[in-house]
Write an enzyme that holds these catalytic residues in place. Structure first.
Site, PDB file in Angstrom:
ATOM      1  N   ILE A 153      69.568  61.382 -56.280  1.00 52.96           N
ATOM      2  CA  ILE A 153      70.533  61.007 -55.161  1.00 52.96           C
ATOM      3  C   ILE A 153      70.193  62.348 -54.154  1.00 52.96           C
ATOM      4  O   ILE A 153      69.967  63.264 -54.486  1.00 52.96           O
ATOM      5  CB  ILE A 153      71.855  60.953 -55.718  1.00 52.96           C
ATOM      6  CG1 ILE A 153      72.668  62.121 -56.380  1.00 52.96           C
ATOM      7  CG2 ILE A 153      71.998  59.543 -56.382  1.00 52.96           C
ATOM      8  CD1 ILE A 153      73.996  61.960 -56.876  1.00 52.96           C
ATOM      9  N   ASP A 154      70.785  62.074 -52.877  1.00 50.72           N
ATOM     10  CA  ASP A 154      70.519  62.929 -51.925  1.00 50.72           C
ATOM     11  C   ASP A 154      71.439  64.250 -52.281  1.00 50.72           C
ATOM     12  O   ASP A 154      72.495  64.189 -52.773  1.00 50.72           O
ATOM     13  CB  ASP A 154      70.735  62.357 -50.529  1.00 50.72           C
ATOM     14  CG  ASP A 154      69.879  61.320 -49.982  1.00 50.72           C
ATOM     15  OD1 ASP A 154      68.687  61.236 -50.740  1.00 50.72           O
ATOM     16  OD2 ASP A 154      70.486  60.524 -49.429  1.00 50.72           O
ATOM     17  N   LYS A 155      70.955  65.181 -51.549  1.00 48.61           N
ATOM     18  CA  LYS A 155      71.690  66.540 -51.696  1.00 48.61           C
ATOM     19  C   LYS A 155      73.233  66.409 -51.233  1.00 48.61           C
ATOM     20  O   LYS A 155      73.985  66.885 -52.231  1.00 48.61           O
ATOM     21  CB  LYS A 155      71.229  67.642 -50.862  1.00 48.61           C
ATOM     22  CG  LYS A 155      71.734  68.971 -50.512  1.00 48.61           C
ATOM     23  CD  LYS A 155      71.323  69.880 -49.813  1.00 48.61           C
ATOM     24  CE  LYS A 155      72.073  71.230 -49.495  1.00 48.61           C
ATOM     25  NZ  LYS A 155      71.660  72.067 -48.505  1.00 48.61           N
ATOM     26  N   THR A 157      75.152  63.683 -51.337  1.00 49.21           N
ATOM     27  CA  THR A 157      75.711  62.797 -52.001  1.00 49.21           C
ATOM     28  C   THR A 157      75.969  63.239 -53.427  1.00 49.21           C
ATOM     29  O   THR A 157      75.256  63.873 -54.146  1.00 49.21           O
ATOM     30  CB  THR A 157      74.868  61.551 -52.078  1.00 49.21           C
ATOM     31  OG1 THR A 157      74.246  61.271 -50.905  1.00 49.21           O
ATOM     32  CG2 THR A 157      75.496  60.373 -52.769  1.00 49.21           C
ATOM     33  N   ARG A 256      72.352  54.536 -46.509  1.00 45.78           N
ATOM     34  CA  ARG A 256      72.288  55.349 -45.138  1.00 45.78           C
ATOM     35  C   ARG A 256      71.607  54.417 -44.074  1.00 45.78           C
ATOM     36  O   ARG A 256      72.562  54.344 -42.984  1.00 45.78           O
ATOM     37  CB  ARG A 256      71.941  56.788 -45.414  1.00 45.78           C
ATOM     38  CG  ARG A 256      72.815  57.638 -46.332  1.00 45.78           C
ATOM     39  CD  ARG A 256      71.993  58.948 -46.681  1.00 45.78           C
ATOM     40  NE  ARG A 256      72.009  59.876 -45.646  1.00 45.78           N
ATOM     41  CZ  ARG A 256      71.485  61.069 -45.583  1.00 45.78           C
ATOM     42  NH1 ARG A 256      70.771  61.464 -46.556  1.00 45.78           N
ATOM     43  NH2 ARG A 256      71.495  61.995 -44.483  1.00 45.78           N
TER      44      ARG A 256
END
Length: 348
Positions: A153-155, A157, A256
């Site tokens: 998962i993104d930084k 998030t 997103r």
């Protein structure tokens, strides 16, 4: 003569390490390779890329090229250097982990916002992988040679991730993500009043044509990979909406991109423009309120709340759920208070 050249080329590649690899999309228009790489390699300068080309370190379809080479559709562009990539040198670091579940096959981690999942350009230390290397030995490698990671998962998030501890678990879990049998639910705060109570967003997600640090949603499969997101309204808060998003696929920045695609960019998602006031009034007090919300939640409003999958050995379906983190809940609460005292109709 040709055989000698091929042999020399193979020997050269054996002495070099691959740092970057990109495949041009089917819709790629001819573009100089230095400009192509500048769009994709974070923090790279054109001078450095041109120097790499001059040194014979940039390859297209396994052939070294100069910086003026025009990248075309389906070209495979690689940057090979004499030293191994820093991200492949994993330094164990004693970073605390919030472990939700663990057994001999896997563990489930609740990742805080701000923690990068794996080393990459500009983030060689301080990542989840560095923490895993400290706390666990001999984790299996995934297809990208990253220990333990089944997905990411993104930084900025927060939320749940499953990590494999054995080769068997890695293969079994990766197959579930690939075949869309795992369960992943996120909670997001998005700009605007989402019209439908629930719906599905589909499209092909690929690199944005102009801003290569963004992804975009396309109607044509030539430009990306098929992606499906199911959303449901949880709470309407005037100029923003709290939604649940269930992933059927797992593309980069999927939620997103999909939410922006339907006109509901994630709140305070700077990369996609959510850090601007996209809905609301021109009143000074409203701007102050939004600034306070951004300070409370200095990241995109996205949390990986629920994760479910079949266990690799017991075959039991496990489901894990987490509370929405404090920064996001405080922001939501601010909107609850605001929406009760300021109606959209009054201020329009």
């Amino acid at each position: 003569m040709q055989n000698n050249q091929n042999t020399d080329q193979e020997e050269l590649e054996d002495e070099l390490y691959e740092h970057h690899r990109f495949e041009a999309s089917k819709g790629q228009a001819p573009l100089r390779v230095d400009k192509f790489l500048m769009n994709l390699v974070e923090n790279a300068t054109r001078n450095k890329i041109q120097q790499a080309a001059a040194n014979g370190n940039i390859f297209v379809n396994n052939i070294p090229v100069k910086s003026n080479y025009k990248v075309k559709a389906n070209d495979v562009v690689r940057v090979l250097l004499e030293h191994p990539p820093f991200e492949n040198i994993i330094i164990p670091e004693n970073i605390p982990l919030d472990i939700v579940y663990e057994d001999d096959q896997l563990l489930v981690i609740n990742k805080p916002a701000g923690l990068v999942v794996h080393p990459g350009h500009g983030n060689y230390t301080g990542t989840l992988v560095n923490a895993l290397a400290y706390h666990f030995e001999n984790l299996p490698m995934n297809s990208s040679e990253r220990p333990g990671l089944v997905h990411r998962i993104d930084k900025d998030t927060s939320g749940l991730l499953v990590v494999a501890k054995t080769d068997q678990a890695m293969a079994f879990l990766a197959k579930q993500f690939e075949e869309k049998t795992s369960e992943r639910e996120y909670v997001a705060l998005v700009w605007g009043n989402v019209a439908e109570e629930e719906g599905t967003v589909t499209g092909y997600i690929g690199r944005h044509m102009k801003d290569r640090m963004q992804m975009s949603c396309y109607d044509n499969e030539e430009y990306g990979k098929w992606a499906v997101t199911h959303y449901k309204v949880l709470e309407r808060l005037g100029y923003v909406t709290l939604v649940s998003c269930k992933l059927e696929t797992g593309r980069t920045h999927q939620i997103r991109v999909h939410m922006k695609h339907i006109g509901h960019t994630l709140f305070n998602d700077e990369r996609y423009g959510g850090h601007l006031i996209l809905k609301g009034t021109t009143f000074t007090k409203y701007k102050q309120f939004i600034d306070n919300c951004f300070k409370t939640l200095p990241r995109q409003a996205l949390h990986a709340k629920t994760l479910g999958f079949q266990h690799p050995t017991t075959k039991e379906f496990l489901r894990f759920d987490t509370e929405i983190p404090q920064d996001m809940m405080e922001c939501v609460e601010k909107w609850r208070v605001y929406s009760k005292s300021h109606t959209v109709e009054e201020e329009n």
